[in-house]
Design a protein around this motif. Structure first.
Motif, PDB file in Angstrom:
ATOM      1  N   VAL A  20       3.241  59.838  33.732  1.00  0.00           N
ATOM      2  CA  VAL A  20       4.573  60.422  33.941  1.00  0.00           C
ATOM      3  C   VAL A  20       4.439  61.907  34.272  1.00  0.00           C
ATOM      4  O   VAL A  20       5.115  62.420  35.170  1.00  0.00           O
ATOM      5  CB  VAL A  20       5.471  60.207  32.695  1.00  0.00           C
ATOM      6  CG1 VAL A  20       6.769  60.982  32.796  1.00  0.00           C
ATOM      7  CG2 VAL A  20       5.752  58.729  32.503  1.00  0.00           C
ATOM      8  N   PHE A  21       3.551  62.615  33.574  1.00  0.00           N
ATOM      9  CA  PHE A  21       3.303  64.031  33.841  1.00  0.00           C
ATOM     10  C   PHE A  21       2.883  64.243  35.294  1.00  0.00           C
ATOM     11  O   PHE A  21       3.459  65.073  36.002  1.00  0.00           O
ATOM     12  CB  PHE A  21       2.213  64.552  32.888  1.00  0.00           C
ATOM     13  CG  PHE A  21       1.742  65.938  33.201  1.00  0.00           C
ATOM     14  CD1 PHE A  21       2.402  67.040  32.689  1.00  0.00           C
ATOM     15  CD2 PHE A  21       0.636  66.148  34.020  1.00  0.00           C
ATOM     16  CE1 PHE A  21       1.972  68.323  32.979  1.00  0.00           C
ATOM     17  CE2 PHE A  21       0.200  67.423  34.320  1.00  0.00           C
ATOM     18  CZ  PHE A  21       0.863  68.514  33.799  1.00  0.00           C
ATOM     19  N   TRP A  22       1.874  63.490  35.743  1.00  0.00           N
ATOM     20  CA  TRP A  22       1.368  63.669  37.111  1.00  0.00           C
ATOM     21  C   TRP A  22       2.384  63.230  38.154  1.00  0.00           C
ATOM     22  O   TRP A  22       2.482  63.831  39.229  1.00  0.00           O
ATOM     23  CB  TRP A  22       0.042  62.942  37.295  1.00  0.00           C
ATOM     24  CG  TRP A  22      -1.077  63.655  36.604  1.00  0.00           C
ATOM     25  CD1 TRP A  22      -1.770  63.228  35.521  1.00  0.00           C
ATOM     26  CD2 TRP A  22      -1.600  64.953  36.929  1.00  0.00           C
ATOM     27  NE1 TRP A  22      -2.701  64.168  35.156  1.00  0.00           N
ATOM     28  CE2 TRP A  22      -2.622  65.240  36.002  1.00  0.00           C
ATOM     29  CE3 TRP A  22      -1.312  65.895  37.908  1.00  0.00           C
ATOM     30  CZ2 TRP A  22      -3.345  66.431  36.033  1.00  0.00           C
ATOM     31  CZ3 TRP A  22      -2.027  67.077  37.936  1.00  0.00           C
ATOM     32  CH2 TRP A  22      -3.027  67.334  37.007  1.00  0.00           C
ATOM     33  N   THR A  23       3.143  62.197  37.853  1.00  0.00           N
ATOM     34  CA  THR A  23       4.191  61.765  38.779  1.00  0.00           C
ATOM     35  C   THR A  23       5.234  62.861  38.952  1.00  0.00           C
ATOM     36  O   THR A  23       5.644  63.181  40.074  1.00  0.00           O
ATOM     37  CB  THR A  23       4.855  60.466  38.284  1.00  0.00           C
ATOM     38  OG1 THR A  23       3.867  59.449  38.195  1.00  0.00           O
ATOM     39  CG2 THR A  23       5.972  60.023  39.207  1.00  0.00           C
ATOM     40  N   GLY A  24       5.678  63.450  37.845  1.00  0.00           N
ATOM     41  CA  GLY A  24       6.666  64.526  37.919  1.00  0.00           C
ATOM     42  C   GLY A  24       6.146  65.737  38.660  1.00  0.00           C
ATOM     43  O   GLY A  24       6.843  66.300  39.517  1.00  0.00           O
ATOM     44  N   LEU A  25       4.923  66.145  38.350  1.00  0.00           N
ATOM     45  CA  LEU A  25       4.349  67.314  39.022  1.00  0.00           C
ATOM     46  C   LEU A  25       4.203  67.068  40.512  1.00  0.00           C
ATOM     47  O   LEU A  25       4.633  67.891  41.335  1.00  0.00           O
ATOM     48  CB  LEU A  25       2.988  67.665  38.407  1.00  0.00           C
ATOM     49  CG  LEU A  25       2.297  68.885  39.006  1.00  0.00           C
ATOM     50  CD1 LEU A  25       3.102  70.149  38.729  1.00  0.00           C
ATOM     51  CD2 LEU A  25       0.884  69.021  38.459  1.00  0.00           C
ATOM     52  N   PHE A  26       3.636  65.936  40.888  1.00  0.00           N
ATOM     53  CA  PHE A  26       3.433  65.641  42.298  1.00  0.00           C
ATOM     54  C   PHE A  26       4.761  65.485  43.031  1.00  0.00           C
ATOM     55  O   PHE A  26       4.908  65.959  44.165  1.00  0.00           O
ATOM     56  CB  PHE A  26       2.567  64.389  42.464  1.00  0.00           C
ATOM     57  CG  PHE A  26       2.233  64.095  43.887  1.00  0.00           C
ATOM     58  CD1 PHE A  26       1.318  64.866  44.577  1.00  0.00           C
ATOM     59  CD2 PHE A  26       2.865  63.057  44.561  1.00  0.00           C
ATOM     60  CE1 PHE A  26       1.027  64.616  45.902  1.00  0.00           C
ATOM     61  CE2 PHE A  26       2.582  62.792  45.883  1.00  0.00           C
ATOM     62  CZ  PHE A  26       1.654  63.570  46.564  1.00  0.00           C
ATOM     63  N   ILE A  74       9.180  74.477  40.747  1.00  0.00           N
ATOM     64  CA  ILE A  74       9.928  73.230  40.882  1.00  0.00           C
ATOM     65  C   ILE A  74       9.063  72.054  40.434  1.00  0.00           C
ATOM     66  O   ILE A  74       9.552  71.123  39.793  1.00  0.00           O
ATOM     67  CB  ILE A  74      10.448  73.048  42.322  1.00  0.00           C
ATOM     68  CG1 ILE A  74      11.526  74.093  42.612  1.00  0.00           C
ATOM     69  CG2 ILE A  74      10.986  71.637  42.546  1.00  0.00           C
ATOM     70  CD1 ILE A  74      11.960  74.179  44.057  1.00  0.00           C
ATOM     71  N   GLY A  75       7.763  72.103  40.738  1.00  0.00           N
ATOM     72  CA  GLY A  75       6.854  71.063  40.264  1.00  0.00           C
ATOM     73  C   GLY A  75       6.803  71.003  38.748  1.00  0.00           C
ATOM     74  O   GLY A  75       6.803  69.916  38.146  1.00  0.00           O
ATOM     75  N   ILE A  76       6.791  72.161  38.101  1.00  0.00           N
ATOM     76  CA  ILE A  76       6.752  72.209  36.636  1.00  0.00           C
ATOM     77  C   ILE A  76       8.061  71.704  36.039  1.00  0.00           C
ATOM     78  O   ILE A  76       8.063  70.934  35.072  1.00  0.00           O
ATOM     79  CB  ILE A  76       6.412  73.638  36.163  1.00  0.00           C
ATOM     80  CG1 ILE A  76       4.967  73.981  36.558  1.00  0.00           C
ATOM     81  CG2 ILE A  76       6.631  73.792  34.668  1.00  0.00           C
ATOM     82  CD1 ILE A  76       4.601  75.437  36.407  1.00  0.00           C
ATOM     83  N   VAL A  77       9.185  72.111  36.619  1.00  0.00           N
ATOM     84  CA  VAL A  77      10.490  71.625  36.145  1.00  0.00           C
ATOM     85  C   VAL A  77      10.587  70.115  36.342  1.00  0.00           C
ATOM     86  O   VAL A  77      11.155  69.391  35.516  1.00  0.00           O
ATOM     87  CB  VAL A  77      11.636  72.368  36.874  1.00  0.00           C
ATOM     88  CG1 VAL A  77      12.976  71.713  36.618  1.00  0.00           C
ATOM     89  CG2 VAL A  77      11.656  73.827  36.475  1.00  0.00           C
ATOM     90  N   SER A  78       9.996  69.636  37.411  1.00  0.00           N
ATOM     91  CA  SER A  78      10.032  68.220  37.730  1.00  0.00           C
ATOM     92  C   SER A  78       9.303  67.363  36.687  1.00  0.00           C
ATOM     93  O   SER A  78       9.634  66.186  36.522  1.00  0.00           O
ATOM     94  CB  SER A  78       9.426  67.995  39.115  1.00  0.00           C
ATOM     95  OG  SER A  78       9.493  66.658  39.482  1.00  0.00           O
ATOM     96  N   ILE A  79       8.356  67.944  35.986  1.00  0.00           N
ATOM     97  CA  ILE A  79       7.678  67.214  34.911  1.00  0.00           C
ATOM     98  C   ILE A  79       8.705  66.821  33.844  1.00  0.00           C
ATOM     99  O   ILE A  79       8.729  65.675  33.384  1.00  0.00           O
ATOM    100  CB  ILE A  79       6.543  68.062  34.306  1.00  0.00           C
ATOM    101  CG1 ILE A  79       5.444  68.285  35.339  1.00  0.00           C
ATOM    102  CG2 ILE A  79       5.982  67.413  33.040  1.00  0.00           C
ATOM    103  CD1 ILE A  79       4.428  69.344  34.942  1.00  0.00           C
TER     104      ILE A  79
END
Length: 165
Positions: A20-26, A74-79
């Motif tokens: 989930v972490f990597w999906t959100g970041l990517f 935005i990538g970090i917020v997306s996590i």
């Protein structure tokens, strides 16, 4: 016995929270980069830098450094967005939940959180191209996160069920 030796040769799968972490970041990095490309090609008036404007000082936030840092932020917020999806909707299968999640995120950002981003005009003051492009980007972002997380969750459940038998 040969099957056990073969299984030992393969790397262990990621745990679900790590996925989930990597999906959100990517997802955040990918779709904010595509959003910048849409801005650069004049499909939208909104650029990723609008996330930095109320929080930082200086003109650097309008240049390339500001764009790159905005995409990373935005990538970090997306996590966090991915973990919220995981907590609420991971059990649902299909594209429509992700579609709805992206639409909810769009309305959350442009109607409720809009005062936090003074660089963005109110929703009804934006051009038609900006609204259509931005809605599509948010929906695709929601589908990306939703389908990835739901697929992995369902896949994990199947693997646990097979391992139990």
């Amino acid at each position: 016995m040969a099957s056990d030796q073969q299984a030992a040769n393969y790397p262990k799968a990621m745990s679900f929270p790590v996925m989930v972490f990597w999906t959100g970041l990517f997802a955040g990095l990918l779709w904010s980069t595509i959003g910048f490309l849409a801005y650069y090609l004049s499909f939208t008036e909104i650029r990723p830098n609008s996330i930095l404007i109320p929080w930082t000082l200086g003109d650097w936030k309008y240049g390339w450094i500001g764009t790159i840092i905005s995409i990373i932020v935005i990538g970090i917020v997306s996590i966090g967005v991915a973990f919220i999806y995981s907590a609420l909707f991971k059990r649902f299968n299909g594209l429509w939940v992700g579609f709805g999640y992206g639409a909810i995120l769009f309305f959350l950002v442009f109607l409720i959180l809009n005062p936090l981003f003074p660089a963005n005009k109110p929703l009804l003051s934006l051009s038609r191209n900006t609204i259509i492009t931005t809605v599509c980007l948010y929906i695709l972002y929601g589908i990306f996160i939703g389908y990835s997380i739901s697929y992995e969750y369902q896949n994990k459940k199947v693997q646990e069920k097979e391992a139990a038998t």
